[in-house]
Scaffold this active site. Structure first.
Site, PDB file in Angstrom:
ATOM      1  N   GLN A  55       0.799  -1.228   0.000  1.00 26.21           N
ATOM      2  CA  GLN A  55       0.000   0.000   0.000  1.00 26.21           C
ATOM      3  C   GLN A  55       0.834   1.283   0.000  1.00 26.21           C
ATOM      4  OE1 GLN A  55      -2.552  -1.880   3.258  1.00 26.21           O
ATOM      5  NE2 GLN A  55      -4.028  -0.576   2.233  1.00 26.21           N
ATOM      6  N   HIS A  75      -2.310  -5.053 -12.574  1.00 29.63           N
ATOM      7  CA  HIS A  75      -1.878  -4.837 -13.950  1.00 29.63           C
ATOM      8  C   HIS A  75      -2.848  -5.479 -14.952  1.00 29.63           C
ATOM      9  CE1 HIS A  75       2.482  -4.228 -12.354  1.00 29.63           C
ATOM     10  NE2 HIS A  75       1.726  -3.167 -12.198  1.00 29.63           N
ATOM     11  N   ASP A  88       2.101   0.488  -8.025  1.00 30.09           N
ATOM     12  CA  ASP A  88       3.420   0.558  -8.661  1.00 30.09           C
ATOM     13  C   ASP A  88       4.294   1.622  -8.016  1.00 30.09           C
ATOM     14  OD1 ASP A  88       2.399  -1.328 -10.323  1.00 30.09           O
ATOM     15  OD2 ASP A  88       2.646  -0.197 -12.191  1.00 30.09           O
ATOM     16  N   ARG A 113       4.238   0.155  13.037  1.00 29.59           N
ATOM     17  CA  ARG A 113       3.915  -1.162  12.504  1.00 29.59           C
ATOM     18  C   ARG A 113       3.932  -1.087  10.981  1.00 29.59           C
ATOM     19  NH1 ARG A 113      -1.646  -3.664  11.258  1.00 29.59           N
ATOM     20  NH2 ARG A 113      -1.012  -5.745  10.669  1.00 29.59           N
ATOM     21  N   GLU A 203      -5.015  -9.999   9.358  1.00 29.55           N
ATOM     22  CA  GLU A 203      -6.441 -10.304   9.148  1.00 29.55           C
ATOM     23  C   GLU A 203      -6.759 -11.285   8.019  1.00 29.55           C
ATOM     24  OE1 GLU A 203      -8.105  -6.318   9.209  1.00 29.55           O
ATOM     25  OE2 GLU A 203      -7.745  -6.044   7.075  1.00 29.55           O
ATOM     26  N   ASN A 345      -7.567  -5.955  14.842  1.00 26.80           N
ATOM     27  CA  ASN A 345      -7.914  -4.870  13.919  1.00 26.80           C
ATOM     28  C   ASN A 345      -9.393  -4.589  14.101  1.00 26.80           C
ATOM     29  OD1 ASN A 345      -5.326  -5.219  12.970  1.00 26.80           O
ATOM     30  ND2 ASN A 345      -5.916  -5.671  10.858  1.00 26.80           N
ATOM     31  N   TYR A 347     -12.512  -1.867  13.369  1.00 25.39           N
ATOM     32  CA  TYR A 347     -12.968  -0.655  12.679  1.00 25.39           C
ATOM     33  C   TYR A 347     -14.418  -0.298  12.971  1.00 25.39           C
ATOM     34  CZ  TYR A 347      -8.733  -0.511   9.843  1.00 25.39           C
ATOM     35  OH  TYR A 347      -7.431  -0.407   9.426  1.00 25.39           O
TER      36      TYR A 347
END
Ligand SMILES: *[C@@H]1O[C@H](CO)[C@@H](O)[C@H](O)[C@H]1NC(C)=O
Ligand SMILES: *[C@@H]1O[C@H](CO)[C@@H](O)[C@H](O)[C@H]1NC(C)=O
Ligand SMILES: *[C@@H]1O[C@H](CO)[C@@H](O)[C@H](O)[C@H]1NC(C)=O
Length: 504
Positions: A55, A75, A88, A113, A203, A345, A347
């Site tokens: 990311q 791609h 990329d 992290r 996760e 995690n 949210y």
């Protein structure tokens, strides 16, 4: 990354006219009241931020890196990414770690992290080729963090799998356990003198179901209720195998800790539903418990309800075996207790009720679980369609962990809010504040939470959402040549919390 809205169709139900659930207080406006005697976070509590290699790193084909499943997928299928972008270049963190470091120092975080890209260090997935330039890169990062008193917390797998492995089934082939074992050995040996916090997998629920169930992540396999369960089974075993390796070979002298990051919502139900407590427990077992129960629970196996339902459904479907085999005695021993801490995690939350008759494809997680998941209309929504601000859910899931898993130490490995990327991000501040309040309330109530990591340090490539959803405390200027990281208002808010160790 964070939870993806992939599992179920969320139905929007108005709860305005009905009594609130007994678990739930009125006025859930992304706020949470302080409860308990301590208004400050303990001295040894650690604040941090998270990112993941694919990311942020960019440099997808540089310095000997092998392709990952996400390189191939973005791609071949740019149309599957909302803004047709890919990783990329991303934030170019591979070349611009110094800019990330400036932000980390500005925030005054206690830890960072980040994830190591498996195909960057081992381009062919196995240890025949160990990419020295990649090793140098991560050494540089780790050393600079330590020089600045920032503890490195390393995720070993965060969705970017070497393409080599995808060629023969990826996570559905149990040889992945062996591959991961040797990758883990290589990481512990190479970086373990300085890295003391290891997250094996990020996760799994959130990559197994989209990748092998409903085909929205690479390698786009549509085999719900079968291949996604295999992926989760192999991930669990690969995790446990790496954990045992660390204990046997490294922990004596490296003295680090190893765990997994498990994603979950907390679940609420409607007071008037019959057997509503069972529904909350069922929803928790079918999500969080799928991984937490075998590792941290008493039985050393999948939750009983899950095993029982899936076995019985498999028989009804005419199968000669269960689509979810319980762990054998051999594996059960390896898996049970294979976590020095629990990575969470969190949210958002859901309301749950039983779907009569069960919904979803036959077979599938949705059909097996017989759950129908809903949201409350009064919850504030983020840019992401699955993300609602429910801080009470964080407090409640922490208490659930305390009560069900013998008060295991918890690291909150992700928690965050998305918008379109504005610098004046009041909603993010509200989210951060109310969720940190939830953590503080839980600590006041005896929960052993020691690390909190906001997702994310910078805006980054948000998987199928591209750059349309931004979680960063720092804005990433993708159009500018120097990819500036610009502090949002939430960055200074978070810094003030870290400095004062209390919420203002
Ligand atoms: C808060 O402090 C009071 C008075 O010292 C004590 O009786 C109570 O048990 C404390 N509560 C918690 C949750 O620690
Ligand atoms: C909540 O309870 C009411 C009354 O029994 C019912 O009509 C409604 O469908 C329930 N909602 C959910 C989400 O279970
Ligand atoms: C992003 O970069 C462009 C081009 O350098 C610049 O015009 C714009 O002001 C920048 N945006 C922010 C928020 O800094």
């Amino acid at each position: 990354m964070r939870e993806q809205h992939v599992l179920l169709l969320c139905l929007f139900v108005s709860y305005a006219s009905i009594t609130k659930s007994r678990y739930f207080d009125e006025g859930d406006e992304c706020k949470l009241e302080h409860k308990g005697n301590y208004s400050k976070f303990p001295e040894d509590f650690s604040f941090g931020v998270s990112t993941a290699a694919y990311q942020v790193e960019g440099a997808w084909n540089e310095d000997g890196k092998g392709p990952s499943n996400w390189d191939t997928y973005t791609h071949l299928h740019p149309e599957r990414i909302d803004d047709h972008s890919n990783g990329d270049e991303a934030a170019e963190s591979y070349h611009r770690f110094d800019q990330d470091l400036v932000a980390l120092k500005e925030l005054k975080v206690n830890f960072y992290r980040f994830s190591i890209s498996w195909p960057r260090v081992l381009p062919f997935a196995d240890t025949r080729v160990q990419n020295q330039k990649a090793i140098d890169h991560y050494n540089m990062m780790i050393d600079k963090l330590l020089e600045n008193n920032i503890e490195p917390m390393v995720t070993m797998f965060h969705h970017d799998m070497p393409e080599e492995l995808t060629k023969f089934g990826g996570f559905t082939n149990d040889i992945v356990i062996k591959y991961f074992h040797y990758y883990a050995d290589f990481l512990f040996k190479t970086f373990g003198d300085r890295v003391k916090k290891w997250i094996t997998f990020n996760e799994p629920f959130v990559y197994c179901i989209p990748a092998y169930g409903n085909a929205v992540f690479p390698p786009m396999i549509h085999a719900p209720g079968v291949a996604d369960y295999l992926c989760m089974d192999n991930t669990l075993k690969a995790h446990a195998s790496a954990y045992r390796l660390y204990k046997a070979k490294y922990s004596n002298y490296q003295k680090g800790k190893v765990g997994m990051a498990i994603s979950s919502r907390f679940y609420y139900t409607n007071t008037t539903d019959f057997g509503s407590e069972d529904i909350v427990d069922r929803a928790m077992q079918y999500s969080f418990g799928w991984f937490a129960h075998p590792i941290y629970g008493e039985s050393g196996n999948y939750p009983f309800t899950v095993i029982e339902d899936i076995t019985s459904n498999s028989m009804k479907e005419g199968l000669a075996w269960s689509r979810l085999r319980p762990l054998s005695l051999y594996w059960s021993k390896i898996v049970k207790g294979s976590g020095d801490f629990l990575g969470l995690n969190y949210y958002s939350s859901h309301f749950a009720r039983m779907a009569e008759p069960p919904e979803g494809e036959i077979p599938s997680w949705e059909h097996d679980s017989r759950l129908k998941l809903l949201v409350d209309k009064t919850w504030k929504r983020a840019k992401s369609d699955w993300l609602y601000c429910v801080p009470q859910g964080l407090e409640d899931i922490l208490k659930w962990i305390r009560d069900k898993y013998n008060n295991i130490e918890v690291y909150i490995t992700e928690n965050g809010w998305s918008d379109e990327g504005k610098l004046d991000d009041t909603d993010r501040i509200d989210y951060l504040k109310s969720h940190l309040q939830a953590v503080l309330n839980a600590i006041n109530d005896g929960c052993k939470v020691t690390y909190y990591s906001y997702w994310s340090l910078i805006d980054n490539f948000e998987w199928n959402r591209g750059y349309t959803e931004r979680f960063g405390l720092y804005y990433l200027n993708v159009t500018s040549e120097n990819k500036e990281r610009v502090a949002k208002n939430s960055a200074s808010y978070y810094r003030s919390v870290i400095e004062s160790r209390k919420l203002s």
